[in-house]
Design an enzyme around this catalytic site. Structure first.
Site, short mmCIF file in Angstrom:
data_model
loop_
_atom_site.label_atom_id
_atom_site.label_comp_id
_atom_site.label_asym_id
_atom_site.label_seq_id
_atom_site.Cartn_x
_atom_site.Cartn_y
_atom_site.Cartn_z
N SER A 49 -57.24 -24.32 -75.42
CA SER A 49 -57.20 -25.52 -74.75
C SER A 49 -56.02 -26.45 -75.03
CB SER A 49 -58.38 -26.33 -75.20
OG SER A 49 -59.59 -25.83 -74.61
N LEU A 96 -68.21 -34.24 -74.44
CA LEU A 96 -67.62 -34.39 -73.41
C LEU A 96 -68.29 -35.41 -72.29
CD1 LEU A 96 -66.70 -30.83 -72.52
CD2 LEU A 96 -65.31 -32.36 -73.67
N ASN A 156 -58.02 -26.07 -65.96
CA ASN A 156 -57.38 -24.89 -66.31
C ASN A 156 -58.34 -23.81 -66.03
OD1 ASN A 156 -59.76 -24.80 -68.33
ND2 ASN A 156 -58.20 -25.93 -69.84
N LYS A 218 -55.35 -22.10 -69.70
CA LYS A 218 -55.77 -22.08 -71.10
C LYS A 218 -54.84 -20.95 -71.60
CE LYS A 218 -60.32 -23.70 -71.80
NZ LYS A 218 -61.69 -23.36 -72.31
N HIS A 232 -62.18 -19.62 -76.03
CA HIS A 232 -62.58 -21.00 -76.11
C HIS A 232 -63.15 -21.23 -77.72
CE1 HIS A 232 -63.61 -24.99 -75.05
NE2 HIS A 232 -64.35 -24.77 -75.73
N ARG A 292 -86.21 -62.84 -74.46
CA ARG A 292 -85.28 -62.38 -73.41
C ARG A 292 -84.58 -63.58 -72.90
NH1 ARG A 292 -87.51 -61.04 -67.39
NH2 ARG A 292 -89.60 -62.46 -67.59
N GLU A 340 -76.09 -46.78 -66.77
CA GLU A 340 -76.19 -47.39 -68.22
C GLU A 340 -75.18 -46.39 -69.17
OE1 GLU A 340 -79.85 -48.36 -66.12
OE2 GLU A 340 -78.83 -46.51 -66.30
N HIS A 390 -87.62 -56.22 -72.38
CA HIS A 390 -88.85 -55.68 -71.80
C HIS A 390 -89.18 -54.47 -72.69
CE1 HIS A 390 -87.17 -57.69 -68.37
NE2 HIS A 390 -88.14 -57.65 -67.76
N GLN A 402 -91.08 -48.35 -67.42
CA GLN A 402 -90.08 -49.52 -68.02
C GLN A 402 -90.43 -49.86 -69.35
OE1 GLN A 402 -88.33 -50.84 -64.85
NE2 GLN A 402 -89.22 -48.75 -64.42
#
EC number: 2.2.1.1
Length: 596
Positions: A49, A96, A156, A218, A232, A292, A340, A390, A402
């Site tokens: 790599s 990753l 690659n 590669k 790899h 909160r 998020e 919450h 929730q």
């Protein structure tokens, strides 16, 4: 026509001369040799790599980027994001899909907070571009016009175990990046002259981030390995390494190297070392307010104390009350929308090199989606602050999707993470200011229901120091709670006092670090009996933390009240009762213990 000619002339002037191009090629080959030697010595690593990106790295570090080699953390340096937290790389992104989000945070900080010239470069593998968090970051960067950000896609075609479905379909990568609003440039990743050209073009772009889609191979330059599957993560066999290195060395024409360009020194001087609470919390003992909301008010107050405090939110600001901060400091509020994972990565990027004090807010349940980013933030030894609102069944009618009932377990597992669980508005404000001043990740757990004020404005708080808020010489049992369950414990103590039974009540304030000394000493003073009560599943929460803290004390017994089972929608008081953490259940637990 004149504009086109001027543009072409500028491009010609930006081209390096033939000697410089050869040095860049030679440095790329030296990088290949270094990767082969290092991975052979360690019997681990990714020389294949590394070989695919060698020309990209050579051009970036010795022709494009501006930085001081002897001062890798200089705030004026250009930034580079790869896979490991080294002296020059600010965040760990070895798992990753996370690097581009952190790069977005650095670029946002550079453009909107520092208003400085430094630029941010992020190398993205084609394999990791299958991670959804990459596309969250692409959307964020485009929305905020981060023209100081360049993402280099190293296409690659080979994965860990097979080939990617797109293989070398460069046009598809180009169209996808363009669809997300990026200025997209395609290049042969083996051609140093072409790479110099596209990076120059990227520097001319205004109001759009740039994606450089580079076709690479590669194992580039290694016979029988280049563009071959199943290599790899494997070092070169030592019996082949010397011959391969000699072959690559034979292609090197010069011993010369290049010095990086000096950075433009225009980042502002800042001070975030100590942020003091300018006045005591402004609450009366008769006030009733949700933690909160108190958290939102505290953030706004903190923002007045230091202009490097920033707040991020994932489209929940009218529920987390971070909108209070936005109203008072709109230029320091970052809306991250329903993404998020990227929100946490952006926060990680914003706090690098000590440029900001960042608080990222959302429902505590939604932070579980970003656990991967939180975990890697721990490895990076980040200073981000996360606020989860919450929590628990006490949110009521919104239902189990929730309700955060796993979040304490999640954050307790992060090394050096401080966990605040305030029980009233005054302790919440102190938690916010303490979090702003401590090194390491912090998590503040806030509740939805309105609760009474427990403490006076003059009360002081410290990390790792619990509060004994109800005690007498006649106490029979120590009850440990936090947040909503502390109020249930106080209600139980009031009811039992009418029967002549005294309880000692402890407010943890910080779940991690835990004040073991206070818990143990008070447990010994109450017959060695502890009841923990929490709005959380039994696994990984307060009960297990307290049990671990007293585990070497032979005469202390911990009785654990927690949410057992999948909750449902309902009124908060009904759910506290249904799942065994209400004042009534605390009373029953006390009675059972005393009957023995």
């Amino acid at each position: 026509m004149a504009d086109a000619e001027a543009s072409a002339t500028m491009a010609d002037e930006a081209k390096p001369d033939s000697k410089t191009l050869q040095i860049l090629r030679d440095m790329a080959n030296r990088l290949r040799i270094h990767s082969i030697r290092a991975t052979c010595a360690s019997s681990s690593g990714h020389p294949i790599s590394c070989s695919s990106a060698a020309e990209i790295m050579s051009v970036l570090f010795f022709h494009v980027m501006r930085y001081k080699q002897a001062d890798p953390k200089n705030p004026d340096n250009d930034r580079f994001i790869l896979s490991k937290r080294l002296s020059f790389v600010d965040v760990a992104t070895g798992w990753l899909g996370q690097g581009l989000g952190a790069a977005c945070g650095m670029a946002y900080t550079g453009k909107y907070f520092d208003k400085a010239s430094y630029r941010v470069f992020c190398l993205v593998g084609d394999v990791e571009s299958w991670e959804g968090s990459v596309w969250e970051a692409l959307a964020f960067a485009s929305h905020y016009s981060l023209d100081n950000l360049v993402a280099i896609f190293d296409v690659n075609r080979l994965t860990h175990s097979t080939t990617l479905p797109l293989e070398h379909s460069i046009d598809v990568y180009q169209k996808r990046c363009e669809a997300f609003g990026w200025n997209t440039l395609v290049v042969d990743g083996r051609d140093v002259e072409a790479l110099c050209q596209v990076f120059w073009q990227a520097a001319q772009m205004k109001n759009k981030p740039t994606a450089v889609v580079a076709k690479t191979f590669k194992g580039r330059g290694i016979p029988s390995v280049e563009d071959a599957e199943n290599w790899h993560g494997k070092p070169m066999p030592k019996e082949r390494a010397d011959a391969i290195i000699k072959l690559i060395e034979s292609q090197i024409e010069t011993n010369k190297s290049l010095e990086p360009k000096a950075p433009i020194e225009d980042s502002p001087q800042i001070n975030i070392s100590v942020i003091e609470m300018t006045s005591p919390p402004d609450y009366e003992i008769s006030d009733v307010i949700a933690t909160r909301k108190a958290c939102g008010l505290a953030l706004a107050k903190l923002g007045h104390a230091n202009d490097r405090v920033i707040v991020l939110d994932g489209d929940t600001k009218n529920s987390t009350f971070s909108d209070i901060f936005k109203r008072e400091h709109p230029e320091r509020f970052i809306e991250c929308f329903i993404a998020e994972q990227n929100m946490v990565s952006v926060a990680l990027g914003c706090v690098t090199r000590g440029r900001t004090v960042a608080f990222a807010c959302t429902f505590a349940a939604f932070l579980t989606r970003a656990f991967d980013q939180i975990r890697m933030g721990g490895i990076s030894q980040t200073n981000i602050n996360l606020i989860g609102s919450h929590c628990g069944v006490s949110i009521g009618e919104d239902g189990p999707s929730q309700m955060a009932l796993e979040d304490l377990a999640m954050f307790r597992a992060i090394p050096n993470c401080t966990i605040f669980y305030p029980s009233d508005a005054i302790s919440t404000e102190h938690a916010v200011f303490l979090a702003a001043n401590i090194k390491g990740m912090c998590y503040i757990r806030t509740s939805r229901p309105e609760t009474a004020i427990i403490y006076t404005p003059q009360e002081s708080f410290e990390i790792g120091q619990a509060k004994v808020i109800r005690q007498s010489v006649n106490d029979k049992i120590t009850v440990v709670g936090a947040g909503i369950t502390l109020h249930e414990a106080l209600a139980a103590a009031d009811d039992l006092s009418k029967q002549g039974i005294s309880l000692r009540v402890i407010d943890l304030f910080t779940v991690k670090p835990l004040d073991a000394a206070t818990i143990i000493s008070n447990a010994k003073a109450t017959g060695g009996q502890i009841i923990t009560v929490e709005d959380h599943y039994p696994e990984g929460g307060i009960g297990e933390a307290v049990s671990a803290a007293v585990s070497m004390e032979p005469d202390i017994v911990v009785h654990h009240l927690a949410v057992s089972g999948i909750p449902r929608s309902g009124k908060p008081s009904d759910l506290l009762d249904m799942f065994g953490i209400s004042s009534k259940h605390i009373i029953w637990a006390v009675e059972r213990i005393l009957m023995k």
